[in-house]
Scaffold this motif. Structure first.
Motif, PDB file in Angstrom:
ATOM      1  N   SER A 138       6.589  26.499  -7.013  1.00  0.00           N
ATOM      2  CA  SER A 138       5.292  26.707  -6.363  1.00  0.00           C
ATOM      3  C   SER A 138       5.047  28.176  -6.062  1.00  0.00           C
ATOM      4  O   SER A 138       3.918  28.660  -6.155  1.00  0.00           O
ATOM      5  CB  SER A 138       5.208  25.885  -5.072  1.00  0.00           C
ATOM      6  N   ALA A 139       6.097  28.894  -5.686  1.00  0.00           N
ATOM      7  CA  ALA A 139       5.964  30.317  -5.350  1.00  0.00           C
ATOM      8  C   ALA A 139       6.615  31.162  -6.439  1.00  0.00           C
ATOM      9  O   ALA A 139       7.621  30.775  -7.038  1.00  0.00           O
ATOM     10  CB  ALA A 139       6.609  30.614  -4.002  1.00  0.00           C
ATOM     11  N   ASN A 164      -2.278  34.228  -9.581  1.00  0.00           N
ATOM     12  CA  ASN A 164      -2.651  33.568  -8.337  1.00  0.00           C
ATOM     13  C   ASN A 164      -3.027  32.113  -8.555  1.00  0.00           C
ATOM     14  O   ASN A 164      -2.871  31.284  -7.658  1.00  0.00           O
ATOM     15  CB  ASN A 164      -3.822  34.314  -7.681  1.00  0.00           C
ATOM     16  N   SER A 165      -3.529  31.783  -9.746  1.00  0.00           N
ATOM     17  CA  SER A 165      -3.888  30.404 -10.048  1.00  0.00           C
ATOM     18  C   SER A 165      -2.665  29.563 -10.375  1.00  0.00           C
ATOM     19  O   SER A 165      -2.697  28.340 -10.228  1.00  0.00           O
ATOM     20  CB  SER A 165      -4.867  30.362 -11.231  1.00  0.00           C
ATOM     21  N   LYS A 195       1.929  30.341  -5.867  1.00  0.00           N
ATOM     22  CA  LYS A 195       1.644  30.882  -4.547  1.00  0.00           C
ATOM     23  C   LYS A 195       2.249  32.285  -4.485  1.00  0.00           C
ATOM     24  O   LYS A 195       3.446  32.457  -4.663  1.00  0.00           O
ATOM     25  CB  LYS A 195       2.270  29.999  -3.457  1.00  0.00           C
ATOM     26  N   ARG A 238       3.440  35.606  -2.726  1.00  0.00           N
ATOM     27  CA  ARG A 238       3.861  36.171  -1.444  1.00  0.00           C
ATOM     28  C   ARG A 238       3.219  37.548  -1.265  1.00  0.00           C
ATOM     29  O   ARG A 238       2.803  38.178  -2.244  1.00  0.00           O
ATOM     30  CB  ARG A 238       5.384  36.285  -1.395  1.00  0.00           C
ATOM     31  N   ALA A 246      -6.763  33.248   2.052  1.00  0.00           N
ATOM     32  CA  ALA A 246      -5.928  32.093   2.392  1.00  0.00           C
ATOM     33  C   ALA A 246      -6.455  31.345   3.608  1.00  0.00           C
ATOM     34  O   ALA A 246      -6.063  30.201   3.861  1.00  0.00           O
ATOM     35  CB  ALA A 246      -4.488  32.545   2.649  1.00  0.00           C
ATOM     36  N   ARG A 292      -8.421  28.857  -3.894  1.00  0.00           N
ATOM     37  CA  ARG A 292      -7.862  30.179  -4.183  1.00  0.00           C
ATOM     38  C   ARG A 292      -8.949  31.069  -4.765  1.00  0.00           C
ATOM     39  O   ARG A 292      -9.802  30.603  -5.526  1.00  0.00           O
ATOM     40  CB  ARG A 292      -6.703  30.064  -5.174  1.00  0.00           C
ATOM     41  N   PRO A 328      -4.810  24.285  -2.688  1.00  0.00           N
ATOM     42  CA  PRO A 328      -3.419  24.101  -2.285  1.00  0.00           C
ATOM     43  C   PRO A 328      -3.263  23.060  -1.177  1.00  0.00           C
ATOM     44  O   PRO A 328      -2.347  22.243  -1.222  1.00  0.00           O
ATOM     45  CB  PRO A 328      -3.013  25.499  -1.806  1.00  0.00           C
ATOM     46  N   ARG A 365       3.441  22.070 -12.437  1.00  0.00           N
ATOM     47  CA  ARG A 365       2.979  22.326 -11.084  1.00  0.00           C
ATOM     48  C   ARG A 365       2.355  21.101 -10.429  1.00  0.00           C
ATOM     49  O   ARG A 365       1.975  21.145  -9.268  1.00  0.00           O
ATOM     50  CB  ARG A 365       1.951  23.466 -11.095  1.00  0.00           C
TER      51      ARG A 365
END
Length: 478
Positions: free
Chosen positions: A151-152, A222-223, A226, A228, A271, A276, A339, A379
């Motif tokens: 996910s990240a 970004n799509s 996630k 950071r 966020a 997104r 999300p 995903r």
């Protein structure tokens, strides 16, 4: 030796090795470019040899490493297309293509006597093949992370994205504002003396092209993951360092850094809302890149008017916003869900059997839409359900389960359930054709087709619920 073997069981360890070696390959490629363009009409022999040796060595190491993993997977009884960790079969194929193109390049038979440098050198057919193959090779860890359902985005996933971006900027180095400052008022910084309108055409084109490439990179990252804080800054900075090696204009590095900071800040600010940022993120990234470049050139000295600069900044924002809007419209279904909605949907699919729920069929449909796109399918929150995930590739496990469930549904004794299963099988698995083709194939009217389609989604969701509940009650050790 046993510790090394155990380490290589972890796909993330493979990511580390590939990213490190591919970083050397990309650096060597830019060093080779430096040898050809840093001093006009002259090739720096030592840098050229080092660059070519680095490219060949890194290619050999990554190919040997992937072949080792491939043979190891075959010895363990895996089929050839699953012998490598998910995402790396394409990298091995690309490495073989790259090696073949490298051999052809060294023996290329079409000379360029009028201009042995410049685009005559960069755009030979073998070089184009090498660039395309390199893009697939360096993006292996990025694909692997997506197919695992991460996910990240971790540090090595981001570095793989930076290397992929750097391959694109390598291919378009002839029109990059950080390499050739066509807006400079200093004749020493201009690549060559040309008419004013020619310099303006080249400079504006470079800003439009490179700001759009950065904006699209930020949107797709970004799509897909996630991000950071600092993720886009890291990606753009690494790319900026590679690009600036070419002519050593390191005073322009803040342009890439500020573009990344602006993108990260916009992602963090957005966020607070559901969903997104898409087109807006593209516009912010491109605008920050061009605006920062304008400020630096105004400080260093520019021959362009303020009116032209304002027009260029506005144009990059508008163009990137439009491209972001078009790209967002074409992203896979599983990426478009917000999300928070995905998280909520994952919990509902896992814990409830409510027949009135509308989220489960929607998630099934999104997963089926992405059935042929492992990076997007990995995903899907359905891949995390007990009974679906088997500890391997989230995309491969989920696809296998969905195909099995649809196959069972197609052979159901109930005529309506069987029609729903055959519809899903033909449209999503076999990809026979459009809705109209499936209607004609199954002799269904339009209203009946859509009723069976919705029934199929609901039945697949119900079957996934049953599998999840059974797996929770009776744990299975593979």
């Amino acid at each position: 030796m046993k510790a090394v073997r155990n380490m290589l069981q972890d796909p993330r360890a493979v990511d580390v090795v590939v990213v490190v070696v591919m970083t050397l390959l990309v650096f060597s490629a830019y060093l080779d470019a430096y040898a050809y363009v840093h001093v006009p009409t002259k090739v720096l022999t030592q840098e050229d040899r080092l660059g070519q040796a680095g490219v060949a060595a890194s290619w050999f190491v990554v190919t040997a490493f992937l072949f080792f993993l491939f043979g190891r997977g075959l010895r363990q009884g895996r089929p050839w297309n699953r012998a490598l960790p998910d995402g790396y079969t394409g990298s091995l194929a690309a490495a073989l293509v790259f090696g073949a193109a490298l051999i052809v390049d060294n023996n290329w038979f079409l000379p360029t006597p009028n201009n042995p440098l410049g685009l005559d050198r960069l755009f030979t057919p073998p070089h184009i093949v090498e660039i395309a193959a390199a893009a697939v090779m360096v993006s292996g860890p990025l694909r692997a992370s997506a197919r695992r359902g991460d996910s990240a985005a971790g540090i090595f996933t981001l570095l793989s994205a930076a290397l992929l971006l750097s391959v694109f900027t390598f291919a378009t180095q002839f029109i990059h504002p950080l390499i050739d400052s066509w807006s400079s008022s200093d004749p020493k910084k201009l690549p060559t003396a040309v008419e004013t309108w020619v310099a303006q055409d080249l400079g504006v084109s470079a800003l439009l092209v490179q700001s759009t490439i950065l904006a699209v990179t930020g949107l797709l990252l970004n799509s897909s993951f996630k991000l950071r804080p600092g993720s886009l800054t890291f990606v753009f900075t690494v790319n900026g360092i590679f690009v600036l090696i070419t002519k050593r204009h390191f005073e322009l590095l803040p342009v890439a850094v500020v573009a990344g900071i602006a993108g990260d800040a916009w992602v963090a600010w957005s966020a607070r809302r559901s969903g997104r940022p898409s087109a807006s993120l593209c516009a912010v990234t491109a605008g920050a890149f061009t605006l920062t470049y304008m400020v630096e050139m105004l400080f260093l000295g520019t021959s362009w008017s303020v009116s032209l600069w304002v027009g260029v900044v506005t144009a990059t924002v508008v163009v990137s916003w439009m491209i972001g809007t078009l790209l967002r419209a074409g992203l896979p279904g599983s990426v478009e869900a917000a999300p928070l909605q995905l998280a909520a949907a994952a919990l509902e699919v896992r814990w409830t059997r409510d027949p009135q729920s509308t989220i489960r069929p929607q998630l099934v449909r999104a997963a089926l839409d992405d059935l042929g796109t492992p990076e997007a399918l990995g995903r899907s929150p359905l891949g995390k359900l007990p009974g679906v995930s088997r500890g391997g590739s989230a995309a491969a496990d989920l696809r296998s389960v969905l195909v099995d469930v649809i196959g069972e549904l197609a052979s159901s004794p109930g005529p309506r359930d069987a029609e729903a299963g055959k519809l899903l099988l033909d449209y999503y698995v076999k990809r026979v054709g459009s809705h109209e083709v499936i209607m004609e194939r199954l002799h269904l009217s339009r209203p009946t087709f859509y009723r069976r389609l919705q029934r199929g989604f609901a039945l697949v969701a119900e079957r996934l619920d049953e599998m999840s509940e059974f797996a929770e009650r009776v744990p299975v050790n593979d």
